[in-house]
Scaffold this motif. Structure first.
Motif, PDB file in Angstrom:
ATOM      1  N   GLU A 174      78.888  60.595  41.496  1.00  0.00           N
ATOM      2  CA  GLU A 174      78.556  61.535  42.568  1.00  0.00           C
ATOM      3  C   GLU A 174      78.266  62.928  42.017  1.00  0.00           C
ATOM      4  N   LYS A 175      78.965  63.306  40.957  1.00  0.00           N
ATOM      5  CA  LYS A 175      78.737  64.626  40.368  1.00  0.00           C
ATOM      6  C   LYS A 175      77.288  64.761  39.889  1.00  0.00           C
ATOM      7  N   ALA A 176      76.783  63.705  39.286  1.00  0.00           N
ATOM      8  CA  ALA A 176      75.394  63.733  38.809  1.00  0.00           C
ATOM      9  C   ALA A 176      74.429  63.846  39.981  1.00  0.00           C
ATOM     10  N   GLN A 177      74.724  63.173  41.088  1.00  0.00           N
ATOM     11  CA  GLN A 177      73.858  63.258  42.267  1.00  0.00           C
ATOM     12  C   GLN A 177      73.882  64.659  42.874  1.00  0.00           C
ATOM     13  N   VAL A 178      75.057  65.269  42.871  1.00  0.00           N
ATOM     14  CA  VAL A 178      75.165  66.642  43.373  1.00  0.00           C
ATOM     15  C   VAL A 178      74.296  67.579  42.543  1.00  0.00           C
ATOM     16  N   ASN A 179      74.415  67.459  41.219  1.00  0.00           N
ATOM     17  CA  ASN A 179      73.595  68.297  40.336  1.00  0.00           C
ATOM     18  C   ASN A 179      72.104  68.049  40.546  1.00  0.00           C
ATOM     19  N   GLN A 180      71.768  66.791  40.807  1.00  0.00           N
ATOM     20  CA  GLN A 180      70.360  66.439  41.021  1.00  0.00           C
ATOM     21  C   GLN A 180      69.798  67.160  42.248  1.00  0.00           C
ATOM     22  N   TRP A 181      70.563  67.175  43.332  1.00  0.00           N
ATOM     23  CA  TRP A 181      70.071  67.817  44.554  1.00  0.00           C
ATOM     24  C   TRP A 181      70.113  69.345  44.464  1.00  0.00           C
ATOM     25  N   VAL A 182      71.054  69.873  43.722  1.00  0.00           N
ATOM     26  CA  VAL A 182      71.067  71.333  43.498  1.00  0.00           C
ATOM     27  C   VAL A 182      69.829  71.747  42.710  1.00  0.00           C
ATOM     28  N   ASP A 183      69.478  70.962  41.691  1.00  0.00           N
ATOM     29  CA  ASP A 183      68.254  71.238  40.923  1.00  0.00           C
ATOM     30  C   ASP A 183      67.008  71.066  41.792  1.00  0.00           C
ATOM     31  N   PHE A 184      67.032  70.073  42.662  1.00  0.00           N
ATOM     32  CA  PHE A 184      65.895  69.864  43.568  1.00  0.00           C
ATOM     33  C   PHE A 184      65.695  71.086  44.454  1.00  0.00           C
ATOM     34  N   SER A 185      66.784  71.623  44.963  1.00  0.00           N
ATOM     35  CA  SER A 185      66.696  72.810  45.807  1.00  0.00           C
ATOM     36  C   SER A 185      66.125  73.998  45.045  1.00  0.00           C
ATOM     37  N   ALA A 186      66.579  74.182  43.811  1.00  0.00           N
ATOM     38  CA  ALA A 186      66.143  75.336  43.021  1.00  0.00           C
ATOM     39  C   ALA A 186      64.686  75.224  42.598  1.00  0.00           C
ATOM     40  N   ASN A 187      64.266  74.033  42.219  1.00  0.00           N
ATOM     41  CA  ASN A 187      62.930  73.858  41.633  1.00  0.00           C
ATOM     42  C   ASN A 187      61.846  73.490  42.649  1.00  0.00           C
ATOM     43  N   GLU A 188      62.188  72.673  43.618  1.00  0.00           N
ATOM     44  CA  GLU A 188      61.180  72.157  44.545  1.00  0.00           C
ATOM     45  C   GLU A 188      61.138  72.907  45.879  1.00  0.00           C
ATOM     46  N   LEU A 189      62.229  73.572  46.227  1.00  0.00           N
ATOM     47  CA  LEU A 189      62.307  74.182  47.555  1.00  0.00           C
ATOM     48  C   LEU A 189      62.338  75.702  47.512  1.00  0.00           C
ATOM     49  N   GLU A 190      63.216  76.264  46.703  1.00  0.00           N
ATOM     50  CA  GLU A 190      63.464  77.707  46.783  1.00  0.00           C
ATOM     51  C   GLU A 190      62.289  78.550  46.291  1.00  0.00           C
ATOM     52  N   SER A 191      61.555  78.075  45.301  1.00  0.00           N
ATOM     53  CA  SER A 191      60.411  78.865  44.820  1.00  0.00           C
ATOM     54  C   SER A 191      59.338  78.972  45.903  1.00  0.00           C
ATOM     55  N   ALA A 192      59.039  77.852  46.561  1.00  0.00           N
ATOM     56  CA  ALA A 192      58.057  77.881  47.654  1.00  0.00           C
ATOM     57  C   ALA A 192      58.601  78.660  48.843  1.00  0.00           C
ATOM     58  N   ARG A 193      59.872  78.531  49.101  1.00  0.00           N
ATOM     59  CA  ARG A 193      60.515  79.283  50.194  1.00  0.00           C
ATOM     60  C   ARG A 193      60.343  80.781  49.992  1.00  0.00           C
ATOM     61  N   ALA A 194      60.494  81.242  48.740  1.00  0.00           N
ATOM     62  CA  ALA A 194      60.373  82.671  48.457  1.00  0.00           C
ATOM     63  C   ALA A 194      58.968  83.177  48.760  1.00  0.00           C
ATOM     64  N   VAL A 195      57.953  82.407  48.365  1.00  0.00           N
ATOM     65  CA  VAL A 195      56.568  82.824  48.599  1.00  0.00           C
ATOM     66  C   VAL A 195      56.253  82.852  50.098  1.00  0.00           C
ATOM     67  N   TRP A 196      56.828  81.955  50.861  1.00  0.00           N
ATOM     68  CA  TRP A 196      56.568  81.888  52.296  1.00  0.00           C
ATOM     69  C   TRP A 196      57.380  82.924  53.070  1.00  0.00           C
ATOM     70  N   LEU A 197      58.633  83.104  52.709  1.00  0.00           N
ATOM     71  CA  LEU A 197      59.556  83.888  53.522  1.00  0.00           C
ATOM     72  C   LEU A 197      59.631  85.359  53.122  1.00  0.00           C
ATOM     73  N   LEU A 198      59.620  85.663  51.827  1.00  0.00           N
ATOM     74  CA  LEU A 198      59.854  87.041  51.384  1.00  0.00           C
ATOM     75  C   LEU A 198      58.793  88.044  51.836  1.00  0.00           C
ATOM     76  N   PRO A 199      57.499  87.668  51.953  1.00  0.00           N
ATOM     77  CA  PRO A 199      56.541  88.639  52.496  1.00  0.00           C
ATOM     78  C   PRO A 199      56.884  89.098  53.911  1.00  0.00           C
ATOM     79  N   ILE A 200      57.574  88.267  54.671  1.00  0.00           N
ATOM     80  CA  ILE A 200      57.981  88.662  56.022  1.00  0.00           C
ATOM     81  C   ILE A 200      58.990  89.800  55.953  1.00  0.00           C
TER      82      ILE A 200
END
Length: 223
Positions: free
Chosen positions: A1-27
């Protein structure tokens, strides 16, 4: 389970948060708005939401049967998006993520730090005007217009150029009047050409010896 947790944390950082910043921060006027970047970020967020929606179709949480750091990391990243840009139509495409997010966001510990979430009625968009939205051609035109002299006035750049040329002429004239410096090779040649003074032998200062060297040699070899 620890490995799965790390996997989803990395997914959030790499696949979600970078795009989120470009969409949300200009607002929030933290990042300059760019139309092409906005459209690409929106596609990237939808792609990440689709992956999470399919994964949560048969799960309550991302890992195991309780909230983990993976749920907190992703929910924190989505909190501002649900309140600012995820309108009802957008949320309707990802019902499993919506159900999971409401479960996490309604936890007392989560609300204590992030506050209650108020879902957006419509997508809030950044202001399209400003330096970040200008096209390259427009910037070049503005620059040319600013550089163009008004009326018959001589551009300041020409005056500066004339001053630089005048200073360069003075420098060249000063250099021509100054005698050329001799190189190290010339100085060495001059030193070698000068006659060297013969130094006196300190033995020449002694008085003349009365000993006859030939007589001493004959006496030495005869014995």
């Amino acid at each position: 389970e620890k490995a799965q947790v790390n996997q989803w944390v990395d997914f959030s950082a790499n696949e979600l948060e970078s795009a989120r910043a470009v969409w949300l921060l200009p607002i929030y006027k933290v990042l300059a708005y760019d139309e092409d970047a906005y459209q690409q970020a929106k596609k990237d967020v939808e792609k990440a939401m689709t992956i999470m929606n399919d994964y949560l179709a048969r799960r309550t949480f991302f890992v195991g049967n309780a909230i983990t750091i993976a749920d907190l990391a992703i929910a924190t990243a989505l909190h501002g998006m649900y309140s600012q840009v995820f309108d009802a139509a957008f949320r309707g495409k990802f019902v499993h993520v919506q159900r999971w997010f409401e479960t996490v966001a309604n936890q007392d510990e989560f609300k204590k730090f992030m506050g209650p979430v108020v879902f957006a009625a419509s997508e809030k968009k950044a202001e399209a005007s400003g330096a970040g939205h200008k096209k390259a051609g427009g910037e070049k035109k503005d620059k040319k217009a600013a550089d163009k002299p008004v009326g018959g006035a001589k551009p300041a750049a020409d005056k500066k150029g004339a001053a630089k040329e005048k200073a360069a002429d003075k420098k060249e004239a000063k250099a021509a009047a100054k005698p050329a410096e001799k190189s190290n090779a010339d100085l060495m040649d001059e030193a070698e050409a000068e006659p060297k003074k013969k130094e006196k032998n300190p033995l020449d200062l002694l008085p003349e010896s009365p000993m006859i060297l030939d007589a001493v040699k004959k006496l030495f070899f005869s014995q």
